[in-house]
Scaffold this active site. Structure first.
Site, PDB file in Angstrom:
ATOM      1  N   ASP A  15      -6.783   4.361  -5.127  1.00 26.38           N
ATOM      2  CA  ASP A  15      -7.382   4.239  -3.792  1.00 26.38           C
ATOM      3  C   ASP A  15      -7.948   5.628  -3.495  1.00 26.38           C
ATOM      4  O   ASP A  15      -8.130   6.439  -4.407  1.00 26.38           O
ATOM      5  CB  ASP A  15      -6.293   3.809  -2.790  1.00 26.38           C
ATOM      6  CG  ASP A  15      -6.848   3.210  -1.513  1.00 26.38           C
ATOM      7  OD1 ASP A  15      -6.931   1.991  -1.415  1.00 26.38           O
ATOM      8  OD2 ASP A  15      -7.206   3.976  -0.597  1.00 26.38           O
ATOM      9  N   LYS A  30       0.868  -1.190   0.000  1.00 24.71           N
ATOM     10  CA  LYS A  30       0.000   0.000   0.000  1.00 24.71           C
ATOM     11  C   LYS A  30       0.894   1.227   0.000  1.00 24.71           C
ATOM     12  O   LYS A  30       2.021   1.173   0.506  1.00 24.71           O
ATOM     13  CB  LYS A  30      -0.888   0.019   1.247  1.00 24.71           C
ATOM     14  CG  LYS A  30      -2.140   0.835   1.078  1.00 24.71           C
ATOM     15  CD  LYS A  30      -3.181   0.040   0.326  1.00 24.71           C
ATOM     16  CE  LYS A  30      -4.495   0.760   0.215  1.00 24.71           C
ATOM     17  NZ  LYS A  30      -5.539  -0.126  -0.310  1.00 24.71           N
TER      18      LYS A  30
END
Ligand code: NAD
Length: 410
Positions: free
Chosen positions: A143, A103
């Site tokens: 995201d 991430k």
């Protein structure tokens, strides 16, 4: 977010103990392989310079290249990125995709930056990371605060160093190697999960009452696809409020209202009520699809649904999870239920690597098949342990397969 980080660690540690993996393996699975923190200094449109902090945590690559989104958000911290990277490791393993987890993010407010500034920031981010990402290393995706345009800039900047490699990111525009069906994929996966759970109870989606918290990408696609399949979407909430109609809301009409008004509040063909009350709405299936930590020990006893399908990441605290299990409510956990998005990202990567595009029908058919196979694996794992706890089963499957790959490669 701190609570979320702790709950991921709690579930992983519990699975490692149930699998008797030992302290050394448990520690290894929890620790990220690599954490990167870097400065992104960019010239602003007004001639001044601004500096933001960028992060990329590469949690685990035992099962394949790492996969995980990039968020542009002022609240991004190393801890948040670390927890989400770990969650991606378990999500890709639970869905049996040949990936690990990662991430990243930049602690900026994208709404305060112009398109040109965002482009410069994205290119600087790519300059900093191009050596450690790539189709066979680590594959970012959109995201919070990033989208298909952000991915297009990454593809372009990455190509300056490594040549044309659209498989370096997923969630791209269709014109440069994106996949049909990606936008709806998480919602479509959630609706498939509902059908599977209902079929196990000899029930159908037609006429089933559904309440959805959140009406963004995940919530609105879930509501739209469920309604098309004949379900009654009886309540929907978002940050602006909530609306209900026990006979079923007109979802296409609600969607048009949200596009025009910015939220579900004041939708005329339903009764408005406070958003926080959606958890207690009379319905058969509750879909939390907004933010983390909304089902807690303070409201888990109010849930009227008999099935909870987690669209958001981390919507249920461990204490609430325990209460829902005791009440014999079926909870399909985030790491499996909302895996439709990363599954279609995998299909996008496969198409890019093979230089061969699929039709939207093929994407949707293969997604349906993968969700069905994954659900069967989950239910068998739970049954083998003599339990109906699908979250514990999903973490055991995920942690067990990452541990097995780690051992084989050591
Ligand atoms: P989004 O930004 O498109 O939508 C979020 C929605 O939640 C909006 O309707 C917003 O109004 C609502 N919301 C925010 N705070 C709320 C609150 N306090 N109460 C009620 N509603 C609130 O985001 P998204 O992409 O739909 O993601 C939603 C969740 O699903 C997140 O947890 C995300 O991490 C997770 N998720 C998304 C995907 C994906 O493919 N987009 C995949 C897996 C998991």
């Amino acid at each position: 977010m701190e609570g979320f980080l702790e709950s991921v660690r709690y579930y992983v540690a519990r699975a490692a103990q149930q699998l008797d993996l030992g302290d050394r393996m448990e520690h290894r699975l929890l620790a990220p392989r690599r954490e990167i923190r870097f400065e992104c200094t960019l010239p602003l449109d007004n001639g001044e310079r601004a500096t933001y902090i960028g992060y990329r945590t590469q949690h685990d690559d035992a099962r394949g290249p790492m996969k995980g989104g990039i968020r542009f958000n002022p609240a991004v911290t190393a801890d948040e990125v670390g927890a989400l990277a770990s969650l991606m490791t378990w999500k890709t393993a639970a869905a049996d995709l040949p990936y690990g987890g990662a991430k990243g993010g930049i602690n900026c407010d994208p709404r305060g930056l112009s398109r040109a500034e965002l482009q410069r920031l994205t290119r600087i981010f790519t300059d900093q990371l191009h050596d450690v990402i790539g189709p066979n290393r680590d594959i970012p995706a959109p995201d919070l605060g990033t989208d298909s345009q952000t991915m297009a800039w990454i593809v372009d900047q990455y190509a300056r160093y490594h040549g044309w490699s659209p498989a370096v990111v997923t969630g791209k525009p269709l014109e440069i190697g994106g996949s049909p069906g990606r936008d709806a994929a998480t919602g479509r996966g959630l609706v498939e999960v509902m059908k599977l759970v209902l079929a196990d109870r000899q029930q159908e989606l037609v006429g089933t009452r559904i309440a959805v918290q959140g009406f963004g990408n995940v919530g609105s696609w879930t509501a739209r696809l469920a309604a098309v399949a004949g379900a009654k979407v009886v309540a929907v909430s978002d940050i602006t409020g909530a609306v209900r109609n026990p006979d079923g809301l007109d979802i296409p009409q609600l969607f048009r209202h949200v596009e025009a008004a910015g939220g579900v509040a004041d939708y005329p063909n339903g009764e408005s009520f406070p958003g926080s009350e959606i958890i207690a709405e009379p319905c058969d299936v509750l879909v939390p699809a907004a933010i983390e930590g909304v089902l807690t020990d303070a409201n888990a006893s109010d849930v009227q649904a008999t099935i909870v399908v987690e669209g958001a990441n981390g919507p249920t605290t461990p204490a609430a999870d325990e209460m829902l299990q005791q009440r014999e409510i079926t909870v399909v956990p985030d790491i499996f239920a909302n895996g439709g998005g990363v599954t279609v990202s995998y299909f996008e990567w496969v198409q890019n690597v093979q230089r061969y595009s699929w039709t939207e029908k093929r994407v949707n058919d293969e997604l349906r098949q993968r969700m069905a196979d994954g659900y069967r694996r989950l239910v068998s794992e739970a049954k083998a342990a003599g339990s109906s706890d699908l979250r514990a089963a999903a973490f055991r499957l995920a942690v067990g397969s990452v541990a097995a790959a780690t051992r084989l490669r050591s």
